[in-house]
Design a protein around this motif. Structure first.
Motif, PDB file in Angstrom:
ATOM      1  N   ILE A  53    -124.563 -17.522 -63.165  1.00  0.00           N
ATOM      2  CA  ILE A  53    -123.398 -18.568 -62.274  1.00  0.00           C
ATOM      3  C   ILE A  53    -123.319 -17.696 -60.737  1.00  0.00           C
ATOM      4  O   ILE A  53    -122.956 -16.585 -61.163  1.00  0.00           O
ATOM      5  CB  ILE A  53    -122.754 -19.038 -63.264  1.00  0.00           C
ATOM      6  CG1 ILE A  53    -122.761 -19.391 -64.006  1.00  0.00           C
ATOM      7  CG2 ILE A  53    -122.025 -20.129 -62.399  1.00  0.00           C
ATOM      8  CD1 ILE A  53    -121.898 -19.402 -65.121  1.00  0.00           C
ATOM      9  N   ILE A  54    -124.136 -19.096 -59.905  1.00  0.00           N
ATOM     10  CA  ILE A  54    -123.770 -17.860 -58.483  1.00  0.00           C
ATOM     11  C   ILE A  54    -122.065 -19.297 -57.634  1.00  0.00           C
ATOM     12  O   ILE A  54    -123.091 -20.006 -57.865  1.00  0.00           O
ATOM     13  CB  ILE A  54    -124.248 -18.184 -57.392  1.00  0.00           C
ATOM     14  CG1 ILE A  54    -125.602 -16.884 -58.109  1.00  0.00           C
ATOM     15  CG2 ILE A  54    -124.625 -17.950 -56.202  1.00  0.00           C
ATOM     16  CD1 ILE A  54    -126.760 -16.537 -56.986  1.00  0.00           C
ATOM     17  N   PHE A  55    -121.471 -19.199 -57.567  1.00  0.00           N
ATOM     18  CA  PHE A  55    -120.495 -19.580 -56.772  1.00  0.00           C
ATOM     19  C   PHE A  55    -121.185 -19.975 -55.366  1.00  0.00           C
ATOM     20  O   PHE A  55    -121.199 -18.361 -54.813  1.00  0.00           O
ATOM     21  CB  PHE A  55    -118.508 -19.380 -56.913  1.00  0.00           C
ATOM     22  CG  PHE A  55    -118.684 -19.768 -57.932  1.00  0.00           C
ATOM     23  CD1 PHE A  55    -118.038 -21.058 -58.621  1.00  0.00           C
ATOM     24  CD2 PHE A  55    -118.588 -18.263 -59.173  1.00  0.00           C
ATOM     25  CE1 PHE A  55    -117.361 -21.141 -59.869  1.00  0.00           C
ATOM     26  CE2 PHE A  55    -117.950 -18.859 -60.605  1.00  0.00           C
ATOM     27  CZ  PHE A  55    -117.431 -19.957 -60.769  1.00  0.00           C
ATOM     28  N   VAL A  56    -120.649 -20.747 -54.922  1.00  0.00           N
ATOM     29  CA  VAL A  56    -121.422 -20.994 -53.383  1.00  0.00           C
ATOM     30  C   VAL A  56    -119.988 -21.677 -52.248  1.00  0.00           C
ATOM     31  O   VAL A  56    -119.241 -22.896 -52.954  1.00  0.00           O
ATOM     32  CB  VAL A  56    -122.666 -21.653 -53.220  1.00  0.00           C
ATOM     33  CG1 VAL A  56    -123.180 -21.355 -51.377  1.00  0.00           C
ATOM     34  CG2 VAL A  56    -123.194 -21.129 -54.321  1.00  0.00           C
ATOM     35  N   THR A  57    -119.761 -21.054 -51.892  1.00  0.00           N
ATOM     36  CA  THR A  57    -118.562 -21.723 -50.774  1.00  0.00           C
ATOM     37  C   THR A  57    -119.052 -22.019 -49.166  1.00  0.00           C
ATOM     38  O   THR A  57    -119.591 -20.864 -48.490  1.00  0.00           O
ATOM     39  CB  THR A  57    -117.266 -21.837 -51.291  1.00  0.00           C
ATOM     40  OG1 THR A  57    -115.404 -22.225 -50.599  1.00  0.00           O
ATOM     41  CG2 THR A  57    -116.941 -19.479 -51.093  1.00  0.00           C
ATOM     42  N   MET A  58    -117.801 -21.779 -48.824  1.00  0.00           N
ATOM     43  CA  MET A  58    -117.198 -21.532 -47.232  1.00  0.00           C
ATOM     44  C   MET A  58    -116.162 -20.785 -46.530  1.00  0.00           C
ATOM     45  O   MET A  58    -115.294 -20.926 -47.317  1.00  0.00           O
ATOM     46  CB  MET A  58    -117.854 -22.211 -45.914  1.00  0.00           C
ATOM     47  CG  MET A  58    -118.957 -23.908 -46.544  1.00  0.00           C
ATOM     48  SD  MET A  58    -119.577 -24.344 -45.249  1.00  0.00           S
ATOM     49  CE  MET A  58    -118.436 -25.521 -44.667  1.00  0.00           C
ATOM     50  N   GLY A  59    -115.987 -20.497 -45.593  1.00  0.00           N
ATOM     51  CA  GLY A  59    -114.770 -19.811 -44.928  1.00  0.00           C
ATOM     52  C   GLY A  59    -113.625 -18.493 -45.714  1.00  0.00           C
ATOM     53  O   GLY A  59    -114.520 -18.265 -46.280  1.00  0.00           O
ATOM     54  N   SER A  60    -112.273 -18.807 -45.798  1.00  0.00           N
ATOM     55  CA  SER A  60    -111.787 -17.799 -46.639  1.00  0.00           C
ATOM     56  C   SER A  60    -111.443 -17.760 -47.801  1.00  0.00           C
ATOM     57  O   SER A  60    -111.694 -16.856 -48.234  1.00  0.00           O
ATOM     58  CB  SER A  60    -110.205 -17.600 -45.863  1.00  0.00           C
ATOM     59  OG  SER A  60    -109.807 -19.066 -46.614  1.00  0.00           O
ATOM     60  N   LEU A  61    -112.253 -19.091 -48.448  1.00  0.00           N
ATOM     61  CA  LEU A  61    -112.017 -18.949 -49.978  1.00  0.00           C
ATOM     62  C   LEU A  61    -113.150 -18.230 -50.374  1.00  0.00           C
ATOM     63  O   LEU A  61    -113.638 -17.237 -51.372  1.00  0.00           O
ATOM     64  CB  LEU A  61    -112.775 -20.343 -50.212  1.00  0.00           C
ATOM     65  CG  LEU A  61    -112.764 -21.222 -51.618  1.00  0.00           C
ATOM     66  CD1 LEU A  61    -111.279 -20.412 -52.719  1.00  0.00           C
ATOM     67  CD2 LEU A  61    -113.537 -22.159 -52.116  1.00  0.00           C
ATOM     68  N   ALA A  62    -114.447 -17.391 -48.984  1.00  0.00           N
ATOM     69  CA  ALA A  62    -114.938 -16.699 -49.813  1.00  0.00           C
ATOM     70  C   ALA A  62    -114.611 -14.990 -49.662  1.00  0.00           C
ATOM     71  O   ALA A  62    -115.239 -14.910 -51.210  1.00  0.00           O
ATOM     72  CB  ALA A  62    -116.464 -16.445 -48.468  1.00  0.00           C
ATOM     73  N   GLY A  63    -113.233 -15.461 -49.693  1.00  0.00           N
ATOM     74  CA  GLY A  63    -112.081 -13.774 -50.031  1.00  0.00           C
ATOM     75  C   GLY A  63    -112.308 -13.724 -51.185  1.00  0.00           C
ATOM     76  O   GLY A  63    -112.648 -13.042 -51.865  1.00  0.00           O
ATOM     77  N   THR A  64    -111.553 -15.029 -51.387  1.00  0.00           N
ATOM     78  CA  THR A  64    -110.857 -14.943 -53.189  1.00  0.00           C
ATOM     79  C   THR A  64    -111.979 -15.176 -54.469  1.00  0.00           C
ATOM     80  O   THR A  64    -111.692 -13.865 -55.272  1.00  0.00           O
ATOM     81  CB  THR A  64    -110.373 -16.571 -52.873  1.00  0.00           C
ATOM     82  OG1 THR A  64    -109.718 -16.671 -52.070  1.00  0.00           O
ATOM     83  CG2 THR A  64    -109.548 -16.788 -54.199  1.00  0.00           C
TER      84      THR A  64
END
Ligand code: SF4
Ligand code: SF4
Lengths: 394, 105
Positions: A264-275
């Protein structure tokens, strides 16, 4: 020697502008990005930045003044967020169509109603079809760096498009972190002096900009914006490589984190990537094969990189702070487009979360993980899932 | 009606544009808006009565386009390629030598 200062992303954006030495900054204050023009006006007032700071009565005027300045032939910068960006909407198309390399710093914020000043990405996502390039920063350092990179790419002769750099409202705009301020000489070398390629005022060589485009020409002008977006893909890679060489920080259109052997790869953008990176570490400790990916460049959309990423996972779980009605999130639409004709493709599950500044916690991510795991096991799951929704008050 | 002094340039630009689009759709020629015959947008057109005209040139002065030329005898001539039918000339004319009429094809 570069110096390190503890600052908010808003200040980092102002520092980026100072380093890039724009000749005109026109801006209107709006939460959460007010501090950007405030800080820049200080730099100008203190004589640290030789630029014209234009105070305007609205964001529509701010971007209009930027279009005028850029069309006159100087490097131009502004900052805004949310309703302010929405008020610029009309002129954003004009800036892109006229191929003016303006850069905007955006404190990504939700749109009304209800009035909400906190973070999500709906403001910039809503402007994805204007023709502007879009970068998303994970932290304050990235906010500074990506603005410099945005100038570099926007002004490239092969591109000539305006660019916006988003950083999450409050999570970044108002939170202090150590940020390395690069040496001015190196930035000067990296960006070079701005020499307008096509748009400039010269009485000896008069031209008409923003002219009427009859049906015989309009379509070609729009295709020009399309082509420039495509050309930007390579130029962005080059700019990232040069930036890394000069400043030592590496950027990629899609940054991967522990994606090797991931199911499973989660993909996101912005500061949520840090979390998300923290979360992935936490899952890896538990022996789960989970990775993360961050979309740093959203426009031009990195179709090729998405296809590469998709080869590595059985499930792509997209975490998005925006809504495209009847579709899910914008990333879901873009990822689907990138993968629709691939013969082998992972399942894509979309998660909408954190709208209007709602916290995204490990608990929320656990909820998303449970659904992604079901998809991994071949169970049927909803394509679009709202995470952390308070159903009981509906 | 006198021919546009930009005719040769206009033809050159028209040719260039049908062959090559510039970034940002820039027009590298001043005065090239002459090629956009805005007269087709008109609904009402000025109708001129030479007998009533006293050659005061108020119409000529006020026309925002400017779509009024003067002939050899210095009477106003209307260039319907660019007259947008705003009616300013008819409104200004002190002798009512100009009246606006609905344009019918
Ligand atoms: S109607 Fe208007 S545009 Fe036409 S000639 Fe009169 S003033 Fe000029
Ligand atoms: S304003 Fe009337 S009278 Fe004067 S020049 Fe024009 S048409 Fe003739």
């Amino acid at each position: 020697m570069p110096i390190k200062k503890v600052m908010k992303a808003n200040e980092a954006a102002a520092w980026a502008a100072k380093l890039a030495k724009p000749k005109v900054i026109a801006a209107f204050p709006i939460t959460p990005s007010t501090l950007v023009p405030e800080k820049i006006s200080e730099f100008v007032a203190d004589g640290e930045l030789d630029a014209e700071f234009i105070k305007v009565e609205s964001e529509h005027s701010a971007i209009s003044a930027c279009v005028g300045a850029s069309a006159a032939g100087v490097r131009t910068f502004t900052a805004t967020a949310s309703q302010g960006l929405a008020l610029m909407h009309e002129i954003l198309f004009i800036a892109a169509g006229m191929r003016l390399p303006i850069v905007i710093a955006i404190g990504n914020r939700a749109l009304s109603a209800p009035i909400n000043i906190w973070n999500d990405w709906q403001d910039t996502i809503s402007e994805r079809d204007t023709g502007w390039l879009q970068f998303y920063a994970e932290n304050n350092q990235e906010a500074l760096d990506l603005i410099l990179i945005a100038f570099k790419v926007a002004e490239d002769e092969r591109v000539l498009l305006p660019a916006m750099v988003g950083f999450d409202a409050f999570i970044l705009t108002h939170t202090v972190e150590p940020v390395e301020i690069p040496d001015q000489e190196l930035v000067d070398e990296f960006l070079g002096e701005y020499v307008p390629k096509h748009a400039y005022l010269d009485p000896a060589k008069p031209i008409t900009q923003g002219a009427l485009g009859f049906p015989a020409h309009y379509m070609e002008a729009r295709y020009g914006v399309w082509e420039a977006n495509e050309a930007a893909k390579k130029v962005i890679d080059e700019a990232f490589a040069e930036f890394e060489k000069k400043f030592g920080r590496k950027y990629q259109k899609i940054e991967e984190y522990r994606t090797e052997d991931a199911d499973i790869i989660f993909v996101t953008m912005g500061s949520l990537a840090g979390t998300l990176k923290e979360y992935v570490d936490h899952l890896r400790e538990k022996g789960l094969k989970v990775g993360a990916a961050k979309v740093t460049v959203y426009r031009p959309f990195p179709v090729e990189e998405v296809r590469e990423l998709a080869k590595k996972a059985k499930v792509l779980a997209l975490l998005e702070k925006n809504v495209t009605f009847s579709v899910g999130g914008a990333l879901f639409q873009d990822f689907s487009r990138a993968l629709i004709n691939e013969s082998e493709k992972p399942k894509i599950v979309d998660f909408i979360l954190g709208l209007g500044g709602r916290d995204v916690t490990f608990k929320d991510l656990d909820e998303a993980l449970a659904i992604a795991q079901k998809a991994l096991n071949g169970e049927k799951v909803e394509e679009v899932n709202w995470i952390g929704l308070r159903k009981e008050i509906l | 009606m006198a021919e546009s002094p930009f005719k040769a340039d206009i033809e050159r630009v028209q040719k260039e544009y049908s062959e090559k689009m510039t970034p940002g759709a820039i027009v590298y020629l001043p005065g090239s808006s002459v090629v956009n015959k805005t007269g087709s947008w008109r609904v009402f057109m000025p109708e001129f009565n030479r007998d009533k005209c006293v050659r005061c040139y108020l119409c000529y002065t006020y026309c925002p386009e400017p779509a009024i030329y003067l002939d050899e005898e210095n009477y106003p001539v209307f260039d319907y390629d660019y007259c947008k039918g705003c009616g300013v000339c008819a409104n200004e004319c002190p002798t009512k030598a100009i009246v606006m009429v609905r344009e019918t094809k």
